[in-house]
Design an enzyme around this catalytic site. Structure first.
Site, PDB file in Angstrom:
ATOM      1  N   LYS A 286      22.211  64.993  64.699  1.00 23.59           N
ATOM      2  CA  LYS A 286      20.914  64.271  64.796  1.00 23.59           C
ATOM      3  C   LYS A 286      20.003  65.082  65.751  1.00 23.59           C
ATOM      4  O   LYS A 286      20.589  65.617  67.144  1.00 23.59           O
ATOM      5  CB  LYS A 286      21.136  62.893  65.370  1.00 23.59           C
ATOM      6  N   ARG A 361      27.548  56.388  53.708  1.00 17.94           N
ATOM      7  CA  ARG A 361      27.825  56.075  52.195  1.00 17.94           C
ATOM      8  C   ARG A 361      29.138  56.803  51.850  1.00 17.94           C
ATOM      9  O   ARG A 361      29.743  56.206  50.920  1.00 17.94           O
ATOM     10  CB  ARG A 361      26.576  56.532  51.481  1.00 17.94           C
TER      11      ARG A 361
HETATM   12  N1  BES Z   1      23.368  55.701  60.922  1.00 15.99           N
HETATM   13  C1  BES Z   1      22.509  56.325  60.422  1.00 15.99           C
HETATM   14  C2  BES Z   1      21.134  55.416  60.067  1.00 15.99           C
HETATM   15  C3  BES Z   1      20.513  54.752  60.965  1.00 15.99           C
HETATM   16  C4  BES Z   1      19.532  55.524  61.650  1.00 15.99           C
HETATM   17  C5  BES Z   1      20.925  53.537  61.557  1.00 15.99           C
HETATM   18  C6  BES Z   1      18.805  54.837  62.799  1.00 15.99           C
HETATM   19  C7  BES Z   1      19.994  53.062  62.698  1.00 15.99           C
HETATM   20  C8  BES Z   1      19.154  53.646  63.310  1.00 15.99           C
HETATM   21  C9  BES Z   1      22.790  57.124  59.327  1.00 15.99           C
HETATM   22  O1  BES Z   1      24.218  57.407  58.977  1.00 15.99           O
HETATM   23  C10 BES Z   1      21.899  57.942  58.838  1.00 15.99           C
HETATM   24  O2  BES Z   1      21.934  59.101  59.781  1.00 15.99           O
HETATM   25  N2  BES Z   1      21.318  58.232  57.681  1.00 15.99           N
HETATM   26  C11 BES Z   1      20.400  59.363  57.467  1.00 15.99           C
HETATM   27  C12 BES Z   1      20.397  59.572  56.060  1.00 15.99           C
HETATM   28  C13 BES Z   1      19.660  60.810  55.405  1.00 15.99           C
HETATM   29  C14 BES Z   1      20.348  61.932  56.127  1.00 15.99           C
HETATM   30  C15 BES Z   1      19.672  60.752  54.127  1.00 15.99           C
HETATM   31  C16 BES Z   1      18.972  59.085  57.895  1.00 15.99           C
HETATM   32  O3  BES Z   1      18.671  57.717  57.852  1.00 15.99           O
HETATM   33  O4  BES Z   1      18.470  59.878  58.514  1.00 15.99           O
HETATM   34 ZN    ZN Z   2      24.431  59.511  60.042  1.00 17.18          ZN
END
Ligand code: BES
Ligand code: ZN
Ligand code: ZN
Length: 512
Positions: A286, A361
């Site tokens: 991230k 997922r």
């Molecule tokens: N846990 C995150 C989603 C999330 C983001 C929850 C902000 C709460 C606040 C999830 O695992 C994630 O990182 N998803 C990605 C998916 C993408 C790479 C397709 C996202 O949402 O950016």
């Molecule tokens: Zn994630």
């Protein structure tokens, strides 16, 4: 290691008359319709005013208080056998989303009482919010939620004492059927509270094993059966997806299954929760790192389902319920999974990893496949903080729901949501979006072909590949697990959102 820190205990005691309760604060909830140009319109309110030595009319005559939504006014109470202060709280006029608003009144009352450091609080009034069991239940939950504070370990002795001081909320003048509801609300409040403690606990405390231990102890104490599978056992069982995601972590993955099986159950439901105790993103780290802040809340789905099943059992709902939690940590080291890896999940389907940050997922693929194949419930409801795109769509105002393989499930979830005031909004599940995750090297890719396009629906279409055509609803709680801005939730901190929704869905499915 497995004990949760204490929070301020609150009792929402039973109804009584106002007299002789010597409360620190007497709260009177009054709607706009109860007043007419500063005059008290009905007899009940006039009687209350007399009991309180004219405190209500003193404030309304001055127009210091007109019953407006969430407005407050305070004055001293001249009848000290009843209480020290009188706080008027406005119920407004004819508002929508009543359950959530009742909870918001509870939050407001808790806030006012904290201001006066009140230990003993009486609540009464002629507001319509005090006239139904469902609404008083929500108000009582708001009181509990408003009193919640995560116990910081650095608290001074004085602050800790304050945190542990008992606050007693006593409703006065409720009808008998309303009181019955109130008793049940304590069960729900306990589950919400434990859920929130786990959500707020830092990731170096709330590891997968910690969450699994705390919740299995609680579930066993409630007489439920519990299975916990960890580490290598999961690899033997064929949980290739969960093992991959937790590969980079020093903390073993844990898979928890709690079962409540009453003898009078005709139907069954499984609640499945995403339990990432920390999500750094893995090698698709991230970036900027500020996006990692708050990712301790990525286990909220797990906290919700594990606590909901305990409340459902204590409420003795006539339905067989499984709570399934996939707990692990998404970290980076030499054993972490990579972009390009192909993983084999519990049902044999393969996943090509194209982004290690879309790990929820992946973890859920094993959990859902196991649930469908081994537990065989009639319905699967799954809670996860799955996508940032959900926050783009609905902000922190509600959860997105994506329902599959049923003509009725979406309606059931919508109804349940309205009953308890936890907002949901139906999202698209169009076939073309499913095409987006079809793989070439493996059965499915873990991200869509077009970056940023319908991201939340892409996640949902991926997940539905693992439920064997069972009626299934995916609830994306990314925006509401914490920092909830919707009606009737505390701000900035854990929300416990989903506990009530799960209970209400179970109640609806038990008769359906
Ligand atoms: N846990 C995150 C989603 C999330 C983001 C929850 C902000 C709460 C606040 C999830 O695992 C994630 O990182 N998803 C990605 C998916 C993408 C790479 C397709 C996202 O949402 O950016
Ligand atoms: Zn994630
Ligand atoms: Zn995540």
């Amino acid at each position: 290691m497995t004990t949760l820190p204490p929070v301020k205990p609150v009792s929402t005691a039973t109804a009584s008359t106002l007299v002789n309760q010597s409360a620190d604060v007497v709260v009177v909830v009054i709607d706009e319709a109860d007043l007419d140009q500063g005059k008290l319109k009905n007899n009940d309110l006039q009687n209350l005013d007399t009991q309180l030595g004219g405190a209500i009319s003193a404030l309304t005559t001055l127009k210091d208080f007109e019953g407006k939504w969430l407005s407050t006014a305070v004055t001293l109470c001249s009848v000290n056998t009843v209480g020290k202060r009188v706080v008027l709280v406005g119920g407004g006029k004819k508002l929508d989303e009543k359950p959530a608003r009742a909870r918001q009144i509870g939050l407001k009352i808790a806030e006012e009482c904290a201001r006066f450091k009140a230990g003993k609080v009486g609540i009464c009034g002629t507001s319509a919010f005090l006239a139904s069991g469902e609404l008083v239940t929500q108000m009582a939950l708001g009181l509990r939620m408003g009193n919640y504070k995560y116990p910081n370990s650095n608290l001074t002795a004085e602050a800790r004492k304050e945190l542990e001081t008992h606050v007693e909320f006593k409703f006065s003048g409720l009808q008998a059927n309303v009181e019955l509801h109130l008793k049940q609300s304590a069960i729900v409040a306990d589950s919400i509270e434990t859920c929130r403690l786990l959500q707020d606990a830092p990731p170096n405390v709330a590891t997968p094993a910690y969450v699994a231990n705390v919740m299995s102890e609680k579930a066993r104490a409630a007489g439920l059966s519990v299975q916990v599978y960890g580490g290598e056992k999961l690899r033997q069982m064929g949980f290739g997806a969960m093992m991959a995601v937790s590969g980079g972590s020093a903390n073993d993955a844990q898979f928890v299954v709690i079962e409540y099986a009453p003898t009078n159950a005709k139907k069954s439901v499984a609640f499945v929760g995403k339990g990432l105790t920390m999500d750094t993103g893995g090698y698709s780290l991230k970036t900027p790192s500020t996006h990692q802040v708050g990712m301790k809340y990525d286990m909220s789905g797990a906290a919700v389902v594990l606590n909901a099943v305990i409340a459902i059992s204590k409420l003795q709902l006539p339905i067989r319920v499984f709570a399934v939690a996939a707990l692990c940590e998404n970290m980076v080291d030499a054993h972490a999974y990579r972009v390009g890896d192909v993983l084999t999940t519990y049902n044999g389907k393969t996943i090509e990893v194209l982004n290690t940050d879309a790990e929820g997922r992946i973890v859920l693929s094993d959990a859902l496949a196991y649930t469908a194949k081994d537990l065989k419930p009639d319905t699967i409801i799954e809670f996860s903080t799955l996508t940032g795109a959900m926050i783009s769509a609905l902000g922190h105002l509600g959860a997105g729901i994506f329902s599959f393989n049923s003509d009725t499930l979406e309606k059931t979830v919508l109804n349940a949501s309205q009953q308890v005031g936890e907002r949901v909004w139906p999202m698209p599940t169009w076939d073309e979006i499913g095409e987006d995750v079809k793989g070439t090297i493996a059965d499915v890719n873990n991200i869509g072909a077009t970056a940023g396009a319908a991201g939340s629906s892409v996640g949902a279409m991926f997940l539905k590949e693992f439920v064997e055509n069972k009626p299934y609803c995916h609830v994306d709680i990314a925006g509401v697990a914490n920092g909830n801005m919707s009606v009737g939730f505390p701000r900035k901190i854990s929300s416990g959102y989903g506990v009530q929704l799960s209970i209400e869905i179970a109640r609806a499915l038990s008769v359906g």
